[in-house]
Design a protein around this motif. Structure first.
Motif, short mmCIF file in Angstrom:
data_model
loop_
_atom_site.label_atom_id
_atom_site.label_comp_id
_atom_site.label_asym_id
_atom_site.label_seq_id
_atom_site.Cartn_x
_atom_site.Cartn_y
_atom_site.Cartn_z
N UNK A 108 -29.75 -1.38 -20.12
CA UNK A 108 -28.89 -0.17 -19.72
C UNK A 108 -27.73 0.11 -20.70
N UNK A 109 -27.57 1.39 -20.94
CA UNK A 109 -26.41 1.75 -21.78
C UNK A 109 -25.55 2.84 -21.24
N UNK A 110 -24.51 3.32 -22.24
CA UNK A 110 -23.57 4.29 -21.56
C UNK A 110 -23.87 5.76 -22.09
N UNK A 111 -22.89 6.34 -22.58
CA UNK A 111 -22.98 7.72 -23.04
C UNK A 111 -23.64 8.11 -24.41
N UNK A 161 -26.90 6.41 -20.03
CA UNK A 161 -26.19 7.44 -19.16
C UNK A 161 -24.98 6.98 -18.11
N UNK A 162 -24.86 5.93 -18.19
CA UNK A 162 -23.48 5.26 -17.64
C UNK A 162 -22.18 5.78 -17.95
N UNK A 163 -21.49 6.24 -17.12
CA UNK A 163 -20.50 6.97 -17.45
C UNK A 163 -19.29 5.74 -17.16
N UNK A 164 -17.98 6.08 -18.00
CA UNK A 164 -16.81 5.26 -17.64
C UNK A 164 -16.49 5.44 -16.19
N UNK A 165 -15.70 4.54 -15.51
CA UNK A 165 -15.67 4.34 -13.93
C UNK A 165 -16.83 4.83 -13.40
N UNK A 166 -17.99 3.87 -13.61
CA UNK A 166 -19.36 4.12 -13.13
C UNK A 166 -19.36 4.32 -11.62
N UNK A 167 -20.52 5.21 -11.45
CA UNK A 167 -20.80 5.42 -10.03
C UNK A 167 -21.86 4.56 -9.37
N UNK A 168 -21.51 4.53 -7.95
CA UNK A 168 -22.71 3.92 -7.32
C UNK A 168 -23.87 4.54 -7.37
N UNK A 169 -23.85 5.81 -7.21
CA UNK A 169 -24.99 6.89 -7.31
C UNK A 169 -25.88 6.33 -8.39
N UNK A 170 -25.33 6.47 -9.43
CA UNK A 170 -26.29 6.02 -10.64
C UNK A 170 -26.95 4.55 -10.47
N UNK A 197 -23.00 -2.33 -23.72
CA UNK A 197 -21.71 -1.48 -23.52
C UNK A 197 -20.35 -2.39 -23.20
N UNK A 198 -19.52 -1.47 -22.51
CA UNK A 198 -18.33 -2.03 -21.98
C UNK A 198 -18.56 -2.56 -20.47
N UNK A 199 -17.32 -2.63 -20.00
CA UNK A 199 -17.18 -3.07 -18.76
C UNK A 199 -18.07 -1.83 -17.59
N UNK A 200 -17.93 -0.63 -17.82
CA UNK A 200 -18.93 0.20 -17.25
C UNK A 200 -20.12 -0.13 -16.92
N UNK A 201 -20.87 -0.33 -18.26
CA UNK A 201 -22.35 -0.75 -18.15
C UNK A 201 -22.43 -1.96 -17.51
N UNK A 202 -21.59 -2.99 -17.99
CA UNK A 202 -21.85 -4.34 -17.40
C UNK A 202 -21.90 -4.25 -16.08
N UNK A 203 -20.87 -3.47 -15.22
CA UNK A 203 -20.82 -3.47 -14.00
C UNK A 203 -22.04 -2.83 -13.34
N UNK A 204 -22.25 -1.98 -14.02
CA UNK A 204 -23.79 -0.91 -13.36
C UNK A 204 -24.77 -2.08 -13.56
N UNK A 205 -25.03 -2.80 -14.56
CA UNK A 205 -26.06 -3.73 -14.75
C UNK A 205 -26.10 -4.76 -13.55
N UNK A 206 -24.72 -5.33 -13.30
CA UNK A 206 -24.45 -6.36 -12.34
C UNK A 206 -25.13 -5.55 -10.85
N UNK A 207 -24.54 -4.22 -10.67
CA UNK A 207 -25.02 -3.62 -9.17
C UNK A 207 -26.56 -3.55 -9.27
N UNK A 208 -27.21 -3.12 -10.36
CA UNK A 208 -28.39 -2.69 -10.35
C UNK A 208 -29.32 -4.11 -10.31
#
Ligand code: NZQ
Ligand code: ZN
Length: 395
Positions: free
Chosen positions: A37-40, A68-77, A97-108
């Motif tokens: 996963x990566x961001x913008x 496509x992970x955005x800062x302040x990442x969305x649960x929808x994504x 990426x930064x925290x937004x991508x890492x947190x999205x990776x954790x949720x995914x």
């Protein structure tokens, strides 16, 4: 020292070109299929994504890529990602990426191992995840410390809520930290990262629990180092020494080390999540707007500690504890402003906030007034509202 349990299982690969070892470390995890996963797009523009892909290919890892992970990442994504890849037999989610991508990776990773419903419930505080896939990270900015933390923070865009889920199973298995990757971090994000690193340490430090001489000393060293090298990172973005010190501070600030035996309540983070969820502010900025106003509100309860902090970190020699504690707060606020960050709503992009909205923030932070914010320095709903009001007016 108070009783504690401590486990930091993240393998850290630190140094120039560390990303070229990504394939090896994924392979060493026994993983054959990964989701990247990566961001913008910064990872594409810098060529980092291509280098990580080459490393995965060399290690014969099958991988899928989603950006496509955005800062302040969305649960929808995160949910979309789970639905898109749930049939792909993914074994590990790799964040670039930064925290937004890492947190999205954790949720995914959580959603792929369990189900979208279980993952959503856990983030809404309605359950504990039974399983999750492993997470790895190639970190591109020094800030959140998500690479060693058990936490993920995702936003619900519809309700303006930041959903925070903490679970040891979410701690990444490995983190690839090449400080050179952070040279291109935009100045505002660098400054926000410095603020976040400071705050992760300050939030653990600012309590009235004594008896942690070793970790207090570590926290003070971490703060001094971050203050010093944070400035240099902004002046000289490609200074390896400064970027490497900051990156190391970022990971150590949020792996629990300086908070051993403490409450780890993070009241300023709780206050700030209201702002970043509603106004989409960078996380570090939402913290600097509020920190000094929260610190003023609890100052009388932790004055000796703030006085010590000011002495050890800024060299404040004022003998009067009350005055020294106030000087310490001002010194941090002045530093944040020197970095170009706001210390009030008035200085922030969102501007002064209406009182009705501040009331909603105060209500959310205290579960409609049913619990105080914080344990060691508890603030009732009316006191929380006063903190927000103070942050509104100050310049
Ligand atoms: O998305 P790309 O294109 O990569 O651009 C990002 C993004 O726009 C850019 N960026 C990152 N590295 C770059 C770069 N641009 C150029 N070159 C580079 N090397 O910076 C922007 C911000 O990225 P983001 O990941 O949002 O920043 P940060 O690392 O500060 O993470 C903030 C998020 O972390 C959460 C926050 O709530 C926020 O959502 N936090 C997570 C924590 C945790 N999991 O333990 C703890 C923290 O307290 C924090 O709450
Ligand atoms: Zn933070």
């Amino acid at each position: 020292m108070q009783e504690f349990e401590y486990c930091v299982p993240t393998k850290i690969l630190f140094g120039p070109k560390a990303e070229e070892k990504t394939g090896q470390v994924v392979q060493a995890e026994g993983v054959q299929r990964a989701l990247v996963l990566y961001g913008g797009g910064s990872a594409v523009r810098s060529g980092l994504l291509a280098r990580v892909e080459a490393s995965l290919e060399q290690a014969e890892i099958t991988y899928f890529v989603k950006g496509g992970v955005r800062p302040n990442p969305r649960m929808d994504f995160a949910l979309e990602t789970v639905r898109e890849f749930r049939e792909k037999e993914i074994e590990l989610v790799l964040a670039i990426g930064g925290g937004s991508v890492m947190d999205t990776a954790k949720a995914a990773a959580a959603g792929l191992a369990s189900s979208p419903e279980e993952m959503t419930a856990a983030f809404q505080g309605q359950g504990v995840l039974k399983r999750t896939l492993g997470v790895g990270a190639v970190v591109t900015m020094a800030a959140s410390g998500s690479e060693t933390s058990p936490t993920a923070v995702l936003s619900n865009g519809d309700t303006h809520e930041k959903l925070v889920y903490t679970d040891e199973k979410l701690v990444p298995r490995f983190a690839v930290l090449n400080p050179e990757l952070t040279y291109t971090t935009p100045p505002l994000q660098t400054a926000c990262g410095v603020a976040d690193i400071l705050m992760h340490t300050l939030e653990r430090y600012c309590s009235d629990l004594g008896g942690n001489a070793l970790t207090d000393g570590m926290a003070e060293a971490l703060l001094r180092t971050t203050l010093h090298y944070g400035r240099i990172c902004l002046e000289k973005p490609d200074d390896y020494e400064a970027r490497s010190e900051l990156m190391c501070c970022g990971s150590l600030s949020h792996n629990g080390l300086t908070g051993l035996g403490r409450n780890n309540e993070f009241p300023v983070h709780q206050l700030s999540h209201e702002l970043s969820a509603r106004y989409d502010l960078p996380h570090g900025m939402s913290l600097t707007i509020l920190w000094s106003h929260w610190a003023q509100a609890v100052r009388s309860r932790i004055a000796p500690r703030l006085a010590r902090l000011g002495r050890e970190v800024f060299g404040i020699a004022e003998p009067d504890v009350d005055k020294a504690s106030a000087d310490c707060i001002h010194a941090f606020a002045a530093y944040f402003q020197e970095l170009g960050l706001p210390v009030s709503f008035a200085q922030a992009p969102a501007g002064v906030v209406q009182d009705e909205i501040l009331y909603v923030f105060a209500s959310n932070c205290t579960d409609h007034g049913t619990r105080p914010l914080g344990v060691l320095c508890p603030l009732r709903k009316a006191e929380v509202l006063d903190v927000y009001r103070a942050a509104n007016g100050a310049r």
